[in-house]
Design a protein around this motif. Structure first.
Motif, PDB file in Angstrom:
ATOM      1  N   LYS A 208       1.083  -1.158  -0.232  1.00 54.19           N
ATOM      2  CA  LYS A 208      -0.356  -0.079  -0.301  1.00 54.19           C
ATOM      3  C   LYS A 208       0.833   1.128   0.443  1.00 54.19           C
ATOM      4  O   LYS A 208       2.111   1.078   1.004  1.00 54.19           O
ATOM      5  CB  LYS A 208      -0.739   0.160   1.735  1.00 54.19           C
ATOM      6  N   ARG A 209       0.951   1.994  -0.979  1.00 57.62           N
ATOM      7  CA  ARG A 209       1.240   3.377  -0.968  1.00 57.62           C
ATOM      8  C   ARG A 209       1.365   3.757  -0.417  1.00 57.62           C
ATOM      9  O   ARG A 209       2.676   4.740   0.499  1.00 57.62           O
ATOM     10  CB  ARG A 209       0.957   3.901  -2.239  1.00 57.62           C
ATOM     11  N   ALA A 210       0.525   4.437   0.916  1.00 57.81           N
ATOM     12  CA  ALA A 210       1.063   5.590   1.948  1.00 57.81           C
ATOM     13  C   ALA A 210       1.534   4.365   3.048  1.00 57.81           C
ATOM     14  O   ALA A 210       2.297   5.311   4.039  1.00 57.81           O
ATOM     15  CB  ALA A 210      -1.067   5.663   2.803  1.00 57.81           C
ATOM     16  N   VAL A 211       1.673   2.667   3.160  1.00 57.83           N
ATOM     17  CA  VAL A 211       2.704   2.522   3.804  1.00 57.83           C
ATOM     18  C   VAL A 211       3.984   2.551   3.222  1.00 57.83           C
ATOM     19  O   VAL A 211       4.871   3.111   4.486  1.00 57.83           O
ATOM     20  CB  VAL A 211       1.593   1.052   4.260  1.00 57.83           C
ATOM     21  N   TRP A 212       4.237   2.342   2.160  1.00 58.49           N
ATOM     22  CA  TRP A 212       5.515   2.091   1.754  1.00 58.49           C
ATOM     23  C   TRP A 212       6.841   2.936   1.575  1.00 58.49           C
ATOM     24  O   TRP A 212       7.099   3.288   2.256  1.00 58.49           O
ATOM     25  CB  TRP A 212       5.816   1.181   0.384  1.00 58.49           C
ATOM     26  N   THR A 213       5.549   4.580   1.337  1.00 62.34           N
ATOM     27  CA  THR A 213       6.732   5.569   1.329  1.00 62.34           C
ATOM     28  C   THR A 213       6.995   5.700   2.821  1.00 62.34           C
ATOM     29  O   THR A 213       8.167   6.623   3.099  1.00 62.34           O
ATOM     30  CB  THR A 213       5.269   6.336   0.678  1.00 62.34           C
ATOM     31  N   HIS A 214       6.253   5.760   3.748  1.00 64.18           N
ATOM     32  CA  HIS A 214       6.331   6.305   5.243  1.00 64.18           C
ATOM     33  C   HIS A 214       6.755   5.090   5.755  1.00 64.18           C
ATOM     34  O   HIS A 214       8.471   5.729   6.217  1.00 64.18           O
ATOM     35  CB  HIS A 214       4.904   6.008   5.811  1.00 64.18           C
ATOM     36  N   ASP A 215       7.690   4.154   4.779  1.00 66.76           N
ATOM     37  CA  ASP A 215       8.479   2.869   5.718  1.00 66.76           C
ATOM     38  C   ASP A 215       9.558   3.407   5.207  1.00 66.76           C
ATOM     39  O   ASP A 215      10.276   3.282   5.515  1.00 66.76           O
ATOM     40  CB  ASP A 215       8.381   1.802   4.820  1.00 66.76           C
ATOM     41  N   LEU A 216       9.749   3.843   3.385  1.00 68.80           N
ATOM     42  CA  LEU A 216      11.317   4.951   2.566  1.00 68.80           C
ATOM     43  C   LEU A 216      11.636   5.766   3.916  1.00 68.80           C
ATOM     44  O   LEU A 216      12.445   6.523   3.649  1.00 68.80           O
ATOM     45  CB  LEU A 216      11.152   4.732   1.762  1.00 68.80           C
ATOM     46  N   PHE A 217      10.928   6.600   4.018  1.00 74.51           N
ATOM     47  CA  PHE A 217      11.086   7.426   4.909  1.00 74.51           C
ATOM     48  C   PHE A 217      11.481   7.632   6.289  1.00 74.51           C
ATOM     49  O   PHE A 217      13.100   8.575   6.737  1.00 74.51           O
ATOM     50  CB  PHE A 217       9.147   8.323   4.966  1.00 74.51           C
ATOM     51  N   LEU A 218      11.730   6.776   6.981  1.00 74.52           N
ATOM     52  CA  LEU A 218      11.522   6.129   8.653  1.00 74.52           C
ATOM     53  C   LEU A 218      13.131   5.753   7.898  1.00 74.52           C
ATOM     54  O   LEU A 218      14.028   5.928   8.744  1.00 74.52           O
ATOM     55  CB  LEU A 218      10.881   5.164   8.722  1.00 74.52           C
ATOM     56  N   THR A 219      13.281   4.830   7.240  1.00 72.07           N
ATOM     57  CA  THR A 219      14.312   4.496   6.572  1.00 72.07           C
ATOM     58  C   THR A 219      15.609   4.861   6.486  1.00 72.07           C
ATOM     59  O   THR A 219      16.669   4.888   7.353  1.00 72.07           O
ATOM     60  CB  THR A 219      14.307   2.624   6.240  1.00 72.07           C
ATOM     61  N   LEU A 220      14.922   6.330   5.739  1.00 78.67           N
ATOM     62  CA  LEU A 220      16.891   6.686   5.333  1.00 78.67           C
ATOM     63  C   LEU A 220      16.807   8.094   6.097  1.00 78.67           C
ATOM     64  O   LEU A 220      17.634   7.676   6.569  1.00 78.67           O
ATOM     65  CB  LEU A 220      15.451   8.116   3.818  1.00 78.67           C
ATOM     66  N   CYS A 221      15.571   8.350   6.907  1.00 80.33           N
ATOM     67  CA  CYS A 221      15.547   8.864   8.297  1.00 80.33           C
ATOM     68  C   CYS A 221      17.148   8.582   9.320  1.00 80.33           C
ATOM     69  O   CYS A 221      17.674   9.009   9.831  1.00 80.33           O
ATOM     70  CB  CYS A 221      14.733   9.468   8.755  1.00 80.33           C
ATOM     71  N   HIS A 222      16.827   6.991   9.444  1.00 83.20           N
ATOM     72  CA  HIS A 222      17.537   6.191   9.931  1.00 83.20           C
ATOM     73  C   HIS A 222      18.678   5.944   9.748  1.00 83.20           C
ATOM     74  O   HIS A 222      20.003   6.646  10.943  1.00 83.20           O
ATOM     75  CB  HIS A 222      16.680   4.535  10.480  1.00 83.20           C
ATOM     76  N   GLU A 223      19.165   5.880   8.829  1.00 81.29           N
ATOM     77  CA  GLU A 223      20.234   5.587   7.764  1.00 81.29           C
ATOM     78  C   GLU A 223      20.976   6.809   7.753  1.00 81.29           C
ATOM     79  O   GLU A 223      21.909   7.932   8.249  1.00 81.29           O
ATOM     80  CB  GLU A 223      20.220   5.021   6.357  1.00 81.29           C
ATOM     81  N   ALA A 224      20.114   7.955   7.636  1.00 82.18           N
ATOM     82  CA  ALA A 224      20.756   9.254   7.545  1.00 82.18           C
ATOM     83  C   ALA A 224      21.315   9.855   8.554  1.00 82.18           C
ATOM     84  O   ALA A 224      22.471  10.966   9.503  1.00 82.18           O
ATOM     85  CB  ALA A 224      19.905  10.105   6.771  1.00 82.18           C
TER      86      ALA A 224
END
Length: 534
Positions: free
Chosen positions: A461-477
């Motif tokens: 689901k777009r609403a879920v995976w876009t937020h997943d990627l947001f959190l993952t990018l912030c985590h790695e950054a």
């Protein structure tokens, strides 16, 4: 030049580091002056003036001149606790910093150590030789004037100059407490009152008065412990594992530069024993969640060498697993087997998550435990060891990483990657974004790249995976070093991660990107933002 002259030149020029050393010597002598109740200090980039209201020095006599001219010729005794310094030695520090006039009564003793002045009375002197001149007016007490040599004063616009005045106030902070002589620097009294007041606002502190000193320590090891000899700052000990101040009752035996306590000082030995006892009491008050790395390392050093403290602190979380998780000696010793590893790995992380004890030897406290356990006469018994790589393989934990080329990606992976690249650009993450394969959701080198994997996405689901990627990018950054081997999920990481995720500008940028995709579709948005596959 004779050997004696060379020694004198070394002591004057090399042992007294900067202007604050010269001012310190002048202030010490002002405080020591019989009858003195007040020492005034004025420091500017051009000139320093130090005046006291004591009985002064008879510079019209041969003895008075000699006491201030010959290195070490003063009348003060090293063991005399009623005085702080030694005339002669103090003068050596003072004359190295500028053209000097020492005025008392109707005479002034003048020096131009570097021979830079051409006006009288300095034109007639150079080196350590001074000249006595009569003055038009009398001065009650002693007034020392230092017209600074250019090379002895930092740039007045620099932070180093501003720091000079701050350091002077620090150096004299407890002189009034110990001597009842008021010290004023650039119009402001420097007295800090009773040493115990230094830790009055600390959440965790210990205060003690002994026959030798006043101890006021707090849990601030990063600040270090300021050591005052009879009220005069000598040094700051950053290795003792506590912060605060210690003010000795009487003089400590110091080196020539007055910057360190000499070995063999019996008073200091007794004070150090008192500090060690107070430090243990302090550590008992600090909660495990408030222990920093330096405190844990100091406690670990004490624990491995002292059976009483080992029993006392065996349940304290002083050591660290490869997941940055704190662990106690009791828990370590209760494990069937343990492992030591330099830094973390995802295999090690996975095993710890399954209950294994894998200790991180990049942590100083844990490294100290590992070293103590391997000594031939080790007093600490630890369980047998296992090999992390072998155990990970047996448990089916894959430890590999591979980055996929853009051309190797499936359609959904390509869409995820393009969105992640657009998102990284939008929220200001300056790292190249890739797709790859690993057991982790993502990894980074901490500087230039972030690699995402399928496990970062938990739903189609777009609403879920876009937020997943947001959190993952912030985590790695939030990682400023590679997490391929070391996850480093400590307090510093958590702080950076929260700052990024909770930044209103970042969240607004993320929302605007998701809204744009919803309204216009993926491809138009990707083209508008200049992201593409390689």
């Amino acid at each position: 030049m004779t050997t004696a002259d060379e020694v004198a030149q070394y002591l004057i020029e090399d042992q007294m580091a900067d202007l604050t050393d010269a001012v310190r010597e002048a202030v010490q002598n002002g405080v020591d002056s019989p009858g003195s109740s007040r020492v005034l200090v004025s420091v500017t980039p051009e000139r320093t003036v130090v005046c006291d209201d004591g009985t002064g020095v008879d510079l019209g006599s041969e003895k008075g001149t000699r006491d201030l001219s010959v290195l070490g010729a003063g009348t003060k005794e090293r063991a005399d606790d009623t005085t702080l310094g030694e005339w002669g030695i103090g003068t050596g520090a003072i004359i190295a910093k500028g053209a000097v006039r020492i005025w008392s009564g109707r005479h002034a003793l003048c020096f131009d150590y570097q021979g830079q002045r051409t006006t009288e009375p300095f034109a007639a002197v150079a080196g350590r030789e001074g000249v006595v001149v009569e003055t038009e007016h009398a001065f009650d007490g002693v007034c020392v004037t230092i017209d600074h040599y250019t090379g002895e004063v930092p740039n007045p616009e620099s932070y180093r100059w501003r720091r000079i005045v701050e350091r002077l106030r620090e150096r004299f902070a407890y002189l009034t407490f110990r001597t009842d002589v008021t010290v004023v620097v650039n119009g402001e009294p420097v007295d800090r009152g009773h040493p115990f007041a230094a830790v009055a606002d600390s959440r965790v502190s210990v205060t003690r008065e002994t026959d030798d000193a006043y101890l006021a320590i707090e849990h601030a090891p990063e600040d270090g412990l300021d050591v005052y000899s009879n009220g005069l700052l000598v040094t700051t000990d950053h290795d003792v594992g506590v912060g605060g101040v210690v003010v000795s009752k009487g003089n400590l035996t110091l080196n020539f530069g007055r910057t360190a306590v000499q070995s063999g000082c019996e008073r200091w030995d007794r004070i150090q024993d008192a500090i060690a006892d107070a430090r243990i009491v302090l550590y008992d008050q600090v909660g495990d969640d408030a222990l920093d790395g330096q405190t844990r390392d100091t406690m670990a050093e004490l624990l491995v060498s002292d059976a009483t403290l080992r029993e006392r602190w065996q349940d304290r979380d002083l050591f660290q697993l490869v997941t940055d998780t704190p662990v106690s000696l009791t828990r370590i010793q209760a494990a069937p087997q343990i492992a030591f590893q330099e830094g973390a790995s995802h295999g090690g992380d996975a095993l710890v998550e399954r209950g294994a004890i894998i200790l991180d030897t990049t942590d100083p406290a844990t490294k100290r435990l590992a070293a103590a356990a391997t000594e031939s006469d080790a007093e600490i018994a630890l369980p047998s060891r296992f090999d992390v790589a072998t155990r990970a393989e047996e448990a089916g934990v894959w430890q590999g990483y591979s980055r996929l080329a853009d051309t190797e990606l499936a359609t959904r992976q390509a869409r995820y990657l393009l969105f992640a690249r657009a998102l990284a650009d939008t929220i200001g993450i300056d790292r190249t974004i890739y797709w790859g394969e690993a057991t982790a959701d993502a990894w980074t080198d901490g500087h230039t790249r972030i690699v995402l994997t399928d496990s970062a996405v938990t739903s189609s689901k777009r609403a879920v995976w876009t937020h997943d990627l947001f959190l993952t990018l912030c985590h790695e950054a939030a990682h400023d070093r590679s997490d391929k081997r070391r996850t480093a999920h400590g307090r510093r990481f958590e702080s950076r991660f929260r700052e990024l995720v909770e930044d209103p500008a970042v969240r607004t940028a993320y929302t605007e990107l998701v809204t744009a995709v919803h309204e216009r579709g993926f491809q138009p948005v990707f083209r508008e933002r200049g992201v593409s596959l390689g």
